[in-house]
Design a protein around this motif. Structure first.
Motif, PDB file in Angstrom:
ATOM      1  N   LEU A   1       0.815  -1.214   0.000  1.00  0.00           N
ATOM      2  CA  LEU A   1       0.000   0.000   0.000  1.00  0.00           C
ATOM      3  C   LEU A   1       0.847   1.261   0.000  1.00  0.00           C
ATOM      4  O   LEU A   1       0.554   2.227  -0.710  1.00  0.00           O
ATOM      5  N   THR A   2       1.889   1.287   0.808  1.00  0.00           N
ATOM      6  CA  THR A   2       2.720   2.487   0.914  1.00  0.00           C
ATOM      7  C   THR A   2       3.696   2.623  -0.251  1.00  0.00           C
ATOM      8  O   THR A   2       4.427   3.612  -0.320  1.00  0.00           O
ATOM      9  N   GLY A   3       3.689   1.667  -1.153  1.00  0.00           N
ATOM     10  CA  GLY A   3       4.487   1.793  -2.371  1.00  0.00           C
ATOM     11  C   GLY A   3       3.770   2.587  -3.448  1.00  0.00           C
ATOM     12  O   GLY A   3       4.328   2.833  -4.523  1.00  0.00           O
TER      13      GLY A   3
ATOM     14  N   LEU B   1     -13.026  10.044   4.169  1.00  0.00           N
ATOM     15  CA  LEU B   1     -12.321   9.096   3.304  1.00  0.00           C
ATOM     16  C   LEU B   1     -11.206   9.786   2.544  1.00  0.00           C
ATOM     17  O   LEU B   1     -10.098   9.246   2.393  1.00  0.00           O
ATOM     18  N   SER B   2     -11.481  10.992   2.052  1.00  0.00           N
ATOM     19  CA  SER B   2     -10.457  11.767   1.356  1.00  0.00           C
ATOM     20  C   SER B   2      -9.240  11.987   2.252  1.00  0.00           C
ATOM     21  O   SER B   2      -8.098  11.826   1.826  1.00  0.00           O
ATOM     22  N   PHE B   3      -9.493  12.337   3.514  1.00  0.00           N
ATOM     23  CA  PHE B   3      -8.383  12.581   4.440  1.00  0.00           C
ATOM     24  C   PHE B   3      -7.707  11.271   4.850  1.00  0.00           C
ATOM     25  O   PHE B   3      -6.523  11.261   5.177  1.00  0.00           O
ATOM     26  N   GLY B   4      -8.464  10.166   4.831  1.00  0.00           N
ATOM     27  CA  GLY B   4      -7.830   8.868   5.051  1.00  0.00           C
ATOM     28  C   GLY B   4      -6.820   8.562   3.960  1.00  0.00           C
ATOM     29  O   GLY B   4      -5.698   8.103   4.232  1.00  0.00           O
ATOM     30  N   PHE B   5      -7.200   8.826   2.702  1.00  0.00           N
ATOM     31  CA  PHE B   5      -6.261   8.653   1.590  1.00  0.00           C
ATOM     32  C   PHE B   5      -5.054   9.590   1.748  1.00  0.00           C
ATOM     33  O   PHE B   5      -3.916   9.223   1.433  1.00  0.00           O
ATOM     34  N   LEU B   6      -5.318  10.801   2.249  1.00  0.00           N
ATOM     35  CA  LEU B   6      -4.238  11.772   2.436  1.00  0.00           C
ATOM     36  C   LEU B   6      -3.240  11.286   3.486  1.00  0.00           C
ATOM     37  O   LEU B   6      -2.025  11.432   3.309  1.00  0.00           O
ATOM     38  N   VAL B   7      -3.740  10.717   4.570  1.00  0.00           N
ATOM     39  CA  VAL B   7      -2.856  10.172   5.602  1.00  0.00           C
ATOM     40  C   VAL B   7      -2.046   9.004   5.038  1.00  0.00           C
ATOM     41  O   VAL B   7      -0.843   8.867   5.323  1.00  0.00           O
ATOM     42  N   MET B   8      -2.675   8.160   4.235  1.00  0.00           N
ATOM     43  CA  MET B   8      -1.932   7.071   3.590  1.00  0.00           C
ATOM     44  C   MET B   8      -0.818   7.624   2.722  1.00  0.00           C
ATOM     45  O   MET B   8       0.299   7.093   2.712  1.00  0.00           O
TER      46      MET B   8
END
Length: 389
Positions: free
Chosen positions: A230-232, A287-294
Motif C-alpha cells: 500500500l505504501t508503495g 475518506l479523502s483525508f484517510g487517503f491523504l494520511v496514507m
C-alpha cells in the motif's frame, strides 16, 4: 515508526489546525482564499483521521504484544493526561473571564465537566465539542477493538463495517425524520442549527474519520506485507484524496441538487441540506483525508518528504492552538477597534497569529508539557497499569 516525528504527519496536523483557525478569522475578504478558509471546519475531520491512526496504532501495538490483553487503565490514563489538564484549566479560565457559569453559556455545567456538551446546543466554549467525540471514542474503542482482536480478522472487519453502517443509518434516519431540506425552505438558520445539533456535533454521527484512521493503523500493525504494498503507491493515494475531496464537494453542489428527486432534496432547497450531502458528505471528506494520511505515510509519495521546523512546532502546539484560538481571536476582534488595528489583510494576520501562537505556547509550556512528563513518570512508577510503549 515514531508517528509523532514523521515530518509529513506534522505537516498534516499543522495544516489541519491552521485551517480551523482560518475559518474563525477575517484576514482575506472575498476571493478564492476566503472561500477556502470558509471550509476550515474540515480541519477537524482531518484531526479525527490522524487521531484514529495515531491512537489506534499505539493501542494495536500493545494488543499485539500482550496477545489481546491490552491495559485499558493505562490507555485511558495516557489519554486523560493528554486531554484533561489543558481542557479543565481553560474551562476554569473561560468561566472566570466570562463572568460566571450562566454568563459564559455553560449552564448546566455538568455537560462540560463530563464531556457531554456536543449533544446539546451550546454557545459557551463551543470549540470543545470535538473533544467530546474523542473522549467517547476513547471509552469505546479499546473494548471493541480487543473484542475484535480476539475474534480474528473476520470479526474485526465485521465490527468496522457495522459501526460505519450504523453511523450512516443514523444520519439517514435523522434526515428522514427532520427533513432539513424542507426546513431550509422556511428558515435557512433553523436548518443550519439542525445540521449542527443532529449531524455535525453528536458523537455517533462523527465516527467515520476515527474509523478510517483506525483501519489504517490496523493495516500498519497487523498486515506488514499489505502495508508495504500500500505504501508503495503513495502518489496514487494523494490523487485519490484530491479526487474524493472534489467528488464529495459535488454532493453539495446546486448543479447536482437540481437533478435529484424530491425524496432526496425538496425542490428549491439548497443541495447542502439534501440527503446525499448530509448523510454521505462527512464520510466522503473523512475518506479523502484517510487517503491523504496514507499518502503522508508512503515513502514513495512526494508528501512524505515534506517537513520543516515551522510545521514541527505547529504540530507540537496544535492541541493548545485548537483550544485557545477562538477565544484569542474573539478578544482581538473586540479590542481591534479600540486600538485602531485592522483585522483584515496582512497586519491583522500577523498580529492574530502572533497572539494565537503566544497563547498556545504559554498553555503548552505551563500545563501540557509538565503534565505529559508527569504522565510518563506515573506510568513508569505504576507498572501494574501495563507495559510502557
Amino acid at each position: 515508526m515514531r508517528h509523532s516525528r514523521i515530518g509529513s504527519l506534522d505537516v498534516l496536523r499543522s495544516f489541519a489546525v491552521l485551517w480551523v483557525v482560518s475559518a474563525h478569522t477575517t484576514f482575506f475578504p472575498g476571493g478564492l482564499v476566503q472561500r477556502f478558509t470558509s471550509w476550515g471546519s474540515l480541519g477537524v475531520n482531518l484531526f479525527f483521521v490522524l487521531s484514529g491512526f495515531l491512537i489506534g496504532s499505539q493501542w494495536f501495538g500493545e494488543l499485539a504484544e500482550s496477545g489481546g490483553r491490552g491495559s485499558y487503565p493505562r490507555f485511558f490514563l495516557r489519554r486523560a493526561f493528554r486531554i484533561w489538564p489543558n481542557y479543565y484549566v481553560l474551562l476554569l479560565l473561560f468561566i472566570v473571564y466570562s463572568g460566571g457559569i450562566t454568563g459564559a453559556g455553560l449552564d448546566p455545567l455538568w455537560r462540560y465537566l463530563f464531556f457531554a456538551q456536543n449533544f446539546f446546543p451550546s454557545d459557551g466554549f463551543a470549540i470543545t465539542w470535538s473533544l467530546c467525540v474523542e473522549e467517547h471514542f476513547y471509552l469505546i474503542f479499546p473494548l471493541l477493538s480487543a473484542f475484535a482482536f480476539r475474534g480474528g480478522e473476520g470479526r474485526a472487519r465485521l465490527c468496522f463495517v457495522l459501526v460505519l453502517l450504523l453511523g450512516f443509518l443514523l444520519r439517514a434516519g435523522l434526515w428522514l425524520a427532520l427533513r432539513p431540506d424542507m426546513v431550509a425552505l422556511a428558515s435557512p438558520e433553523d436548518a443550519a442549527q439542525l445540521h449542527y445539533n443532529y449531524f455535525y456535533h453528536p458523537t455517533f454521527t462523527r465516527l467515520d474519520g476515527l474509523l478510517f484512521g483506525v483501519a489504517i493503523a490496523a493495516a500498519y500493525r497487523f498486515r506488514p506485507d499489505l502495508w508495504k504494498r500500500l505504501t508503495g503507491k503513495g502518489n496514487l493515494w494523494l490523487a485519490a484524496s484530491v479526487a474524493t475531496f472534489f467528488l464529495t464537494v459535488a454532493l453539495s453542489s446546486e448543479s447536482l441538487g437540481r437533478q435529484l428527486p424530491s425524496f432526496l432534496l425538496a425542490k428549491g432547497a439548497p443541495a447542502a441540506r439534501g440527503f446525499l450531502a448530509m448523510t454521505l458528505g462527512g464520510s466522503g471528506f473523512d475518506l479523502s483525508f484517510g487517503f491523504l494520511v496514507m499518502a503522508a505515510l508512503s515513502p514513495a509519495c512526494l508528501l512524505y518528504r515534506l517537513r520543516s521546523r515551522f510545521t514541527e512546532v505547529t504540530a507540537l502546539l496544535s492541541f493548545a492552538i485548537y483550544l485557545t484560538h477562538s477565544e484569542v481571536v474573539g478578544w482581538l476582534e473586540a479590542k481591534a477597534p479600540v486600538w485602531g488595528l485592522p483585522m483584515q489583510g496582512w497586519i491583522g494576520l500577523t498580529v492574530t497569529m502572533a497572539a494565537v501562537y503566544g497563547a498556545a505556547a504559554l498553555l503548552y509550556g505551563l500545563i501540557e508539557k509538565p503534565c505529559l512528563i508527569l504522565r510518563d513518570r506515573v506510568l513508569e512508577k505504576f507498572r501494574w497499569l501495563g507495559k510502557t510503549a
